[in-house]
Design a protein around this motif. Structure first.
Motif: not given
Length: 700
Positions: A618-633, A649-659
């Motif tokens: 994953m590229d850290a410069s990607l928007p948070a929403e894109r990273i969230r999509f990849v994690v879930d997908d 990435i911690t800020g995304l953890q609560s919004r990701c279904r599996t992380l």
């Protein structure tokens, strides 16, 4: 007109008919330029160079002159005696180059001769002293006065010939000449002429003449040797009305300035927009500073090939210069893959009829902006080259330095401005006449080539017609090319010529530089790379076999950090065991890796594979929403990240279904080092190694 033609072409008037073609009678672009100058002097009519190509016979030329407007010929006037005189634009360019590197010998013009017969050293010295007296350029020095470069013409200078005996080590005569005599000049000390004589056995001698380009050019060299022949034979020479100082002062006059400025529009139109940079395939990276170290390789075409090329030029109503320039540009295009390029060439510069007998620097350098297309036929391209050449020659008085200042260029210290390759046809440039073998005052004088070890440009092709064949020399920069590459270039150049001789009407795209045998080798021999592959082994097991062979060798180097194969393997094993034992990673799971380029990144990728999982970079410069999509997908449960991205990435953890787990290898308290360095059990070769999401991916 018949009289003028006779003088320019060196033919008896009885040999010239009014329907003879100027170019078929021995004329070329340089002689056409001299022809127009002499017509203006005698008939006070200015004939454009293009008109000579349109009406190359006396009948048509006479009709043009009858209807042309009057254009008075202006003589170059004498100048009053002064302490200093202005430099010509060509001298100014060479003086700037000299000041940049006073030890550079690339801008010397040197000639080597064998002398055989009864040689008197006193007579030889006296002959050269007479030459120095006759030609002011041989008594000229250069200096800065009031911040401006000027030339000083001295009434008298000390001149001596250097005498040497042939080397007892049997070193080649040419090598002796080059090594002993071609050395830097001090431009403030006249004469800028060096003459050496090597005594050989019996009545044989070697004469070397070395001059700085700022006081001479190719035509001047011919004048110098011709005058030497006459003077050494005791024959009188006609007086010279003009001196170079009159020419250089005339160049600064208002009338000449207006004419030159009138040519500016042509050149600025030629170089409107971005100037292309020719990128030839080199053997070595380009050095940070331009190098003038060089070598040269000579080759030739046979009589039949030369004759066929002349036929192609004749049928295309072009000169041999134009034809060879077209072929050279096709050669450069095939090498570089470019269709837009700039190639330099030189012009003798003696457009005024009163300058034919003057020794000095008249040569001007022209930058030709060439465009070609593979869809063009060669005939079409040759016609374009013809137009380009005539236009450049008509506007040849505009200094290259002025053009460089006007156009938008990115100036690099390791390149020439505007162009890095040069084409020289010796009837038009540095040696526009072959110095003949002849006798002078009891001496048989024979010129032979001198081996230069310099190169002003990346690559220069020098062409010369001699004894019904075409001779070529590739002069090249040894900091860029190996000798083997130049030999290959010669093959390509000859292949283009062979192709055109066989089919001059073909499209440029259909011209191939690779021979049939080479094509067979490239397509089949080089691509015969079939090897057995261990399809039953995983990437990390192949890596481990290398670790066992060379555990102490360097595996990874990044900045100042080095990691051996053994250490690399142990760190990856610890991470793999940690992922499996502490985080429940199983075969086929996906693990996100969010890290900058580093040694730790490579260790993490190998560790994930050793855990039988697939890494998802994953590229850290990607928007948070894109990273969230990849994690879930990708159904990612564990992420490996550097601490600086932990908050993101911690800020995304609560919004990701599996992380559920975020691991930071650069966190000292992560517990990875508690795990063993033993290699985990191997997975299957069919397990996934990674999952890659591209910019257009919407899923796996």
């Amino acid at each position: 007109l018949v009289k003028i033609w006779s003088e320019v072409l060196g033919l008896d008037r009885k040999e010239i008919g009014i329907d003879n073609n100027f170019f078929h009678s021995g004329g070329h672009s340089l002689k056409a330029t001299i022809l127009t100058a002499n017509i203006q002097k005698v008939l006070n009519v200015k004939v454009p160079l293009e008109q000579i190509f349109k009406t190359p016979a006396i009948r048509g030329l006479a009709e043009f002159i009858k209807s042309a407007s009057h254009d008075t010929f202006y003589s170059i006037n004498d100048v009053e005696k002064k302490e200093y005189y202005a430099l010509s634009p060509m001298q100014e360019r060479l003086y700037v180059l000299y000041r940049l590197d006073v030890n550079n010998t690339a801008y010397h013009i040197s000639n080597l001769f064998s002398l055989e017969g009864d040689l008197s050293k006193d007579k030889l010295k006296e002959t050269f002293r007479k030459l120095v007296t006759r030609h002011e350029s041989l008594r000229t020095s250069f200096e800065i006065v009031g911040g401006i470069p000027v030339q000083r013409v001295r009434d008298d200078v000390e001149f001596e010939i250097e005498y040497h005996e042939a080397s007892s080590e049997k070193e080649g005569i040419r090598e002796q000449g080059v090594n002993r005599f071609i050395r830097p000049f001090d431009l403030s000390a006249a004469p800028l002429l060096r003459v050496g004589l090597i005594n050989e056995e019996g009545a044989k001698h070697t004469l070397l003449i070395d001059m700085h380009h700022i006081i001479t050019d190719g035509t001047s060299q011919f004048i110098l040797i011709r005058d030497f022949m006459f003077l050494h034979s005791g024959q009188a020479l006609p007086s010279i009305r003009l001196r170079y100082k009159e020419y250089s002062e005339w160049q600064q006059s208002r009338k000449v300035h207006q004419r030159v400025m009138g040519q500016e529009e042509y050149w600025l139109k030629e170089f409107a927009g971005e100037v292309p940079v020719l990128n030839l395939p080199t053997d070595y990276p380009r050095p940070p500073l331009q190098s003038f170290e060089g070598e040269n390789v000579r080759f030739a075409l046979n009589v039949e090939e030369t004759m066929r090329l002349k036929e192609i030029a004749h049928n295309g109503e072009a000169t041999l210069f134009m034809l060879l320039l077209a072929i050279f540009n096709i050669f450069l295009s095939k090498l570089s893959g470019q269709e837009d390029m700039v190639v330099g060439t030189i012009i003798a510069g003696r457009r005024h009829a009163d300058l034919e007998q003057v020794i000095g620097m008249f040569v001007n350098t022209l930058a030709l902006h060439i465009n070609l297309s593979g869809a063009m036929t060669f005939a079409t391209f040759l016609n374009e080259i013809k137009k380009k050449t005539i236009g450049a020659f008509e506007n040849q008085d505009y200094p290259l330095e002025a053009l460089v200042e006007k156009v938008q260029l990115q100036r690099d210290l390791n390149r020439n401005p505007l162009f890095d390759v040069m084409f020289v046809f010796q009837n038009l440039g540095e040696a526009n006449e072959e110095i003949p073998e002849q006798a002078a005052g009891g001496l048989a004088i024979k010129p032979y080539p001198i081996e230069h070890r310099t190169s002003k440009f990346d690559l220069t092709l020098i062409a010369h017609e001699r004894d019904e064949i075409l001779d070529f020399t590739f002069e090249y920069c040894t900091k860029l090319f190996k000798a083997e590459a130049i030999l290959q270039f010669i093959k390509y150049f000859k292949e283009i010529i062979s192709s055109l001789i066989e089919n001059p009407g073909q499209k440029i795209a259909d011209i191939e530089v690779v021979t049939g045998a080479e094509k067979e080798q490239i397509l089949y021999a080089f691509n015969d790379s079939e090897e057995s592959y261990p399809t039953g082994k995983t990437i990390y097991r192949l890596f481990e076999e290398q670790v066992d062979r060379i555990p102490g060798h360097a595996a990874l180097v990044f900045n100042d950090t080095l990691l051996t194969y053994g250490c690399f393997d142990k760190q990856a094993n610890r991470l793999a065991n940690y992922l499996r034992r502490e985080n429940g990673v199983q075969a086929g799971d996906r693990v996100a890796v969010l890290m900058d380029r580093s040694i730790e990144l490579v260790v993490a990728l190998m560790g994930v594979m050793k855990a039988e999982a697939a890494y998802v970079p994953m590229d850290a410069s990607l928007p948070a929403e894109r990273i969230r999509f990849v994690v879930d997908d990708a159904v990612i449960g564990v992420a490996v990240s550097q601490r600086k991205y932990l908050e993101k990435i911690t800020g995304l953890q609560s919004r990701c279904r599996t992380l559920h787990t975020i691991l930071c290898p650069d966190d000292p308290g992560n517990g990875i080092n508690k795990h063993p360095t033993a290699r985990p059990e191997a997975g299957g070769a069919g397990d996934p190694a990674y999952v890659m999401y591209t910019s257009g991916s919407s899923g796996v």
